[in-house]
Design a protein around this motif. Sequence first.
Motif, PDB file in Angstrom:
ATOM      1  N   VAL A  62       0.866  -1.180   0.000  1.00 27.21           N
ATOM      2  CA  VAL A  62       0.000   0.000   0.000  1.00 27.21           C
ATOM      3  C   VAL A  62       0.899   1.225   0.000  1.00 27.21           C
ATOM      4  N   ARG A  63       0.549   2.227  -0.809  1.00 28.81           N
ATOM      5  CA  ARG A  63       1.293   3.467  -0.854  1.00 28.81           C
ATOM      6  C   ARG A  63       0.543   4.526  -0.043  1.00 28.81           C
ATOM      7  N   TYR A  64       1.163   5.036   0.996  1.00 28.18           N
ATOM      8  CA  TYR A  64       0.603   6.116   1.815  1.00 28.18           C
ATOM      9  C   TYR A  64       1.250   7.403   1.301  1.00 28.18           C
ATOM     10  N   THR A  65       0.482   8.218   0.599  1.00 31.89           N
ATOM     11  CA  THR A  65       1.073   9.325  -0.135  1.00 31.89           C
ATOM     12  C   THR A  65       0.318  10.631   0.093  1.00 31.89           C
ATOM     13  N   ASN A  66       0.966  11.725  -0.303  1.00 33.95           N
ATOM     14  CA  ASN A  66       0.328  13.039  -0.239  1.00 33.95           C
ATOM     15  C   ASN A  66      -0.153  13.502  -1.613  1.00 33.95           C
ATOM     16  N   PHE A  67      -0.210  12.566  -2.586  1.00 34.26           N
ATOM     17  CA  PHE A  67      -0.709  12.916  -3.911  1.00 34.26           C
ATOM     18  C   PHE A  67      -1.378  11.701  -4.548  1.00 34.26           C
ATOM     19  N   ASP A  68      -2.132  11.936  -5.574  1.00 36.74           N
ATOM     20  CA  ASP A  68      -2.859  10.886  -6.287  1.00 36.74           C
ATOM     21  C   ASP A  68      -1.889  10.116  -7.177  1.00 36.74           C
ATOM     22  N   VAL A  69      -1.496   8.907  -6.751  1.00 35.30           N
ATOM     23  CA  VAL A  69      -0.490   8.168  -7.507  1.00 35.30           C
ATOM     24  C   VAL A  69      -1.040   7.571  -8.799  1.00 35.30           C
ATOM     25  N   SER A  70      -2.351   7.626  -8.990  1.00 34.37           N
ATOM     26  CA  SER A  70      -2.911   7.087 -10.228  1.00 34.37           C
ATOM     27  C   SER A  70      -2.465   7.881 -11.449  1.00 34.37           C
ATOM     28  N   VAL A  71      -1.919   9.070 -11.246  1.00 36.61           N
ATOM     29  CA  VAL A  71      -1.365   9.809 -12.384  1.00 36.61           C
ATOM     30  C   VAL A  71      -0.087   9.148 -12.888  1.00 36.61           C
ATOM     31  N   LEU A  72       0.509   8.292 -12.067  1.00 35.22           N
ATOM     32  CA  LEU A  72       1.719   7.573 -12.446  1.00 35.22           C
ATOM     33  C   LEU A  72       1.468   6.095 -12.677  1.00 35.22           C
ATOM     34  N   TRP A  73       0.719   5.478 -11.766  1.00 38.12           N
ATOM     35  CA  TRP A  73       0.474   4.037 -11.802  1.00 38.12           C
ATOM     36  C   TRP A  73      -1.019   3.794 -11.596  1.00 38.12           C
ATOM     37  N   LYS A  74      -1.653   3.196 -12.575  1.00 33.47           N
ATOM     38  CA  LYS A  74      -3.115   3.079 -12.561  1.00 33.47           C
ATOM     39  C   LYS A  74      -3.631   1.995 -11.629  1.00 33.47           C
ATOM     40  N   THR A  75      -2.806   1.004 -11.310  1.00 29.38           N
ATOM     41  CA  THR A  75      -3.321  -0.174 -10.609  1.00 29.38           C
ATOM     42  C   THR A  75      -2.799  -0.326  -9.189  1.00 29.38           C
ATOM     43  N   GLN A  76      -2.004   0.613  -8.694  1.00 25.94           N
ATOM     44  CA  GLN A  76      -1.400   0.446  -7.381  1.00 25.94           C
ATOM     45  C   GLN A  76      -2.263   1.086  -6.293  1.00 25.94           C
ATOM     46  N   GLU A  77      -2.465   0.333  -5.234  1.00 24.58           N
ATOM     47  CA  GLU A  77      -3.315   0.801  -4.138  1.00 24.58           C
ATOM     48  C   GLU A  77      -2.618   1.923  -3.373  1.00 24.58           C
ATOM     49  N   TYR A  78      -3.367   2.978  -3.086  1.00 25.28           N
ATOM     50  CA  TYR A  78      -2.787   4.079  -2.329  1.00 25.28           C
ATOM     51  C   TYR A  78      -3.825   4.701  -1.402  1.00 25.28           C
TER      52      TYR A  78
END
Length: 281
Positions: free
Chosen positions: A138-154
């Motif tokens: 799981v990626r705990y992030t301060n931005f929407d990682v779907s702009v980089l990786w479409k299938t990774q849970e965040y």
Amino acid sequence: MSVTSVPRSTRLIVADLDGTLLHDAPTFEERFLSQRSVDALVKAHEQGLKFAISTARPVSTGLHFVQRLPVDACVYLNGALIDTDPAHSDFSTLTSGNVPIDGHLQRIGFSSQRACETCLMLLDAMPGLRLGIVMNDVRYTNFDVSVLWKTQEYRITDFTDVPKGQADKIFVMPQPEQCAQLASLIPADFKVSISEGTMWMLMNPLANKESSLRAVCERLGIGLGETASFGDDLIDIDMLKSSGTGVAVANANPRVLGIADEVCPANNEDGVAQWVEQLIA
């Protein structure tokens, strides 16, 4: 590349995925493994050679390649997760955060508390920096990682509500003008690796492709001199230098080409497969 250049003492082949074993594609999700590569590695395995993957990818985007190949070991997350018995691992085993008693999984990370402290420190100095923590896929992030990786849970976080546990890495996506300042802020207890020139990975200093190669060799009973490893990026250099034969694909970073013992055709030409085909001919 000539047939005579291929060492017959090789017992273990280790390959990076992106830019090396996988073909390029317009998006990260579309990168693919050719049937030629699968067939060459299956045939090599049938002839007694061991095969391992060493990738910066997490389990969620690496496991399906593992499941198509005759893999004796897999290094995920640039060395933070080492699996030396993939036949007995599944997604839940690999992402549970637990270590099986048989020792076939090794997790090399740092506490999520330390990860959060570091992220907050970086943001205090560099507001707006895009970064996150990877833990149990799981990626705990301060931005929407779907702009980089479409299938990774965040999960969006301010780094005050991340669960307790062992983090695998901190990843940072700096703008070019932010890199110099970021480099000056990295704490001494982390080692930085940069993937594809854009993603900075802050990791346990023991979590890297060279150390993981040594761990895999020890587990499989194979000497470093009996390995051939393949890569294209800066994070592959130490692994290639430590192997009996370090092979760069022709599309590799110039620094990787400069240290390689051999150069095989590019990833989009199935360069690893071509090298392996000559080895087993």
